[in-house]
Write a protein that holds these residues in place. Structure first.
Motif, mmCIF file in Angstrom:
data_model
loop_
_atom_site.group_PDB
_atom_site.id
_atom_site.type_symbol
_atom_site.label_atom_id
_atom_site.label_comp_id
_atom_site.label_asym_id
_atom_site.label_seq_id
_atom_site.Cartn_x
_atom_site.Cartn_y
_atom_site.Cartn_z
ATOM 1 N N SER A 6 -6.833 109.865 4.199
ATOM 2 C CA SER A 6 -7.584 110.727 3.748
ATOM 3 C C SER A 6 -7.907 111.721 4.682
ATOM 4 O O SER A 6 -8.699 112.852 4.626
ATOM 5 C CB SER A 6 -8.874 110.400 3.000
ATOM 6 N N ILE A 7 -7.503 111.403 5.952
ATOM 7 C CA ILE A 7 -8.095 112.143 7.179
ATOM 8 C C ILE A 7 -6.573 112.243 8.085
ATOM 9 O O ILE A 7 -5.883 111.141 8.048
ATOM 10 C CB ILE A 7 -9.078 111.524 8.030
ATOM 11 N N PHE A 8 -6.615 113.429 8.546
ATOM 12 C CA PHE A 8 -5.225 113.606 9.421
ATOM 13 C C PHE A 8 -5.274 114.740 10.430
ATOM 14 O O PHE A 8 -6.380 115.224 10.617
ATOM 15 C CB PHE A 8 -3.872 114.083 8.459
ATOM 16 N N TRP A 9 -4.552 114.619 11.397
ATOM 17 C CA TRP A 9 -4.604 115.387 12.812
ATOM 18 C C TRP A 9 -3.259 115.641 13.111
ATOM 19 O O TRP A 9 -2.465 114.996 12.872
ATOM 20 C CB TRP A 9 -5.550 114.754 13.545
ATOM 21 N N ALA A 10 -3.048 116.570 14.029
ATOM 22 C CA ALA A 10 -1.756 116.812 14.658
ATOM 23 C C ALA A 10 -1.678 115.707 15.744
ATOM 24 O O ALA A 10 -2.273 115.217 16.426
ATOM 25 C CB ALA A 10 -1.500 118.260 15.325
ATOM 26 N N LYS A 11 -0.069 115.249 15.775
ATOM 27 C CA LYS A 11 0.160 114.175 16.363
ATOM 28 C C LYS A 11 0.244 114.816 18.181
ATOM 29 O O LYS A 11 0.294 115.962 18.433
ATOM 30 C CB LYS A 11 1.713 113.700 16.280
#
Length: 87
Positions: free
Chosen positions: A82-87
Motif C-alpha cells: 500500500s506504500i511505494f517509493w522509487a528504488k
C-alpha cells in the motif's frame, strides 16, 4: 542521478486513475531524504475510514508499474503493497 517520483507524476497518475473510474488515488509524503516521495495508495474518498488494509488487484499494480517504468523509475513496496517509493 537517482530517478525520483515527483508531485507532477503523482498528479498525472491520479488523473489516469480518475479516467479509469478507479476508486483509488495516490497521496504523497516527503521521505527522509526530502527529494524522493513516499506514496500511499488510498481510497479516493476515505472520509469515514479510520484504518484499513487493502488488497489491490494485480491489474492496479501493473498500471502503476507501467506508468513509472515508462518514466525510467523502478518502485519498491512496503510489506502490504500500500506504500511505494522509487528504488
Amino acid at each position: 542521478m537517482k530517478n525520483i517520483i515527483t508531485e507532477d507524476m503523482i498528479n498525472e497518475f491520479n488523473s489516469i486513475l480518475k479516467n479509469l473510474d478507479s476508486g483509488l488515488r495516490v497521496d504523497i509524503y516527503s521521505s527522509s531524504d526530502e527529494k524522493n516521495l513516499i506514496c500511499i495508495i488510498n481510497p479516493a474518498n476515505n472520509k469515514y475510514i479510520k484504518s484499513a488494509i487493502f488488497n489491490f488487484a494485480d491489474e492496479f499494480y501493473w498500471i502503476l508499474e507501467q506508468f513509472f517504468n515508462d518514466r525510467g523509475i523502478e518502485i519498491n513496496y512496503n510489506n502490504t503493497g500500500s506504500i511505494f517509493w522509487a528504488k
